[in-house]
Design a protein around this motif. Structure first.
Motif, PDB file in Angstrom:
ATOM      1  N   ALA A 160      -4.172  -2.557   4.380  1.00  0.00           N
ATOM      2  CA  ALA A 160      -5.316  -3.639   4.157  1.00  0.00           C
ATOM      3  C   ALA A 160      -5.762  -4.241   5.505  1.00  0.00           C
ATOM      4  O   ALA A 160      -6.364  -5.338   5.518  1.00  0.00           O
ATOM      5  CB  ALA A 160      -4.544  -4.566   2.893  1.00  0.00           C
ATOM      6  N   ALA A 201      -1.900  -3.704  -5.653  1.00  0.00           N
ATOM      7  CA  ALA A 201      -3.329  -4.265  -5.319  1.00  0.00           C
ATOM      8  C   ALA A 201      -3.195  -5.668  -5.622  1.00  0.00           C
ATOM      9  O   ALA A 201      -3.864  -6.412  -4.723  1.00  0.00           O
ATOM     10  CB  ALA A 201      -4.467  -3.600  -6.197  1.00  0.00           C
ATOM     11  N   ALA A 249      -3.694  -8.354  -2.418  1.00  0.00           N
ATOM     12  CA  ALA A 249      -4.813  -9.249  -2.653  1.00  0.00           C
ATOM     13  C   ALA A 249      -4.461 -10.960  -2.550  1.00  0.00           C
ATOM     14  O   ALA A 249      -5.027 -11.548  -1.981  1.00  0.00           O
ATOM     15  CB  ALA A 249      -5.621  -9.358  -4.106  1.00  0.00           C
TER      16      ALA A 249
END
Length: 290
Positions: A196, A268, A272
């Protein structure tokens, strides 16, 4: 008097009849030992000790050895969730009978050159790592290699030397392996964050004691502690964690403590959360003039 039990133990618990008995007399004694229940016959010409590990028995029954992801626990390494199924088995292509169907268990066959050793048992560490690192998603592959650096007699230099002959996906995982990582959960999250665009430093020192470390440090202010299910199950551990977190927050740190389930069931979500903190710049301490 034939000691097939000792001979089988010398072969890792499973062997071909030809390796146990070298003449007709020995072959007859082998069959008698089997009829008395001293040995198990796994397939034509292959015998094992009755107490042999179930996965090794099944691999031998289909004609080969446990391999890749399935071999990790036998080498004392971290294995990802679901690693017990399917069973990965390497079979030499000189096996006369094609692998039999495994009853009630999914088996993935990988063919090896004739004469590969060991024929049965567990694939050697180097072969198991090469196959696992190629077959697994990158975060899991890196976690496996981190655990090999942590638990096996393998140095970072040796790993890179081995990886030079691996397939591209496995080499990519080896390039990210880090001997500082102390758990599979920590390794997986580190790679997920990297994917990410977030750099996380494993086992960063903390200013609350000579040996205090954070599992992962993002910037100079965001600490991430990756807890196992067993760790959370102990109330004393939980209380100690809360006291530690309070001390760190009093010094200006942000502490996140995702557990095993969060990392593997909702990766995820935790990525996040970290990304949101980074986007605000809260992972960095305020600097004079900024």
């Amino acid at each position: 008097m034939h000691s097939f039990t000792a001979a089988l133990r010398a072969h890792g618990g499973v062997a071909r009849a030809a390796d146990l008995a070298h003449d007709q007399s020995g072959q007859r004694a082998l069959r008698r030992a089997h009829s008395r229940g001293e040995l198990s016959r796994l397939r034509r010409g292959v015998y094992a000790l009755p107490e042999l590990d179930a996965d090794i028995r099944l691999a031998a029954a289909v004609g080969g050895r446990i391999a890749g992801v399935s071999a990790l626990r036998h080498h004392g390494l971290w294995a990802p969730p679901g690693a017990r199924s399917p069973l990965h088995v390497e079979v030499a292509d000189d096996v006369q009978e094609r692998p039999a169907e495994a009853q009630g268990r999914t088996v993935l066959i990988h063919w090896l050159p004739a004469g590969s050793r060991p024929r049965f048992g567990v694939a050697p560490l180097e072969a198991a790592l090469a196959r696992a690192a190629n077959d697994l998603p990158l975060p899991f592959a890196v976690a496996v290699l981190d655990s090999a650096l942590r638990a096996a007699p393998l140095t970072p230099v040796e790993l890179q030397f081995l990886a030079a002959g691996w397939r591209p996906q496995a080499r990519a995982a080896a390039a990210l392996a880090d001997e500082r990582s102390e758990s599979g959960t920590e390794s997986v999250l580190r790679v997920l964050l990297r994917e990410a665009g977030i750099q996380a430093t494993p086992q960063a020192s903390l200013p609350i004691g000579d040996f205090a470390r954070a599992d992962l440090l993002v910037g100079d202010r965001l600490l991430i502690e990756c807890d196992s299910e067993a760790h959370h199950a102990e109330p004393a551990n939980r209380r100690a964690d809360l006291r530690r977190d309070e001390s760190l927050m009093a010094l200006g740190f942000i502490v996140l403590r995702p557990d095993y389930r969060q990392v593997f069931d909702d990766p995820a979500g935790i990525v996040a959360t970290v990304a949101a903190i980074v986007a605000r710049g809260d992972h960095l301490s305020a600097r004079p003039g900024v």
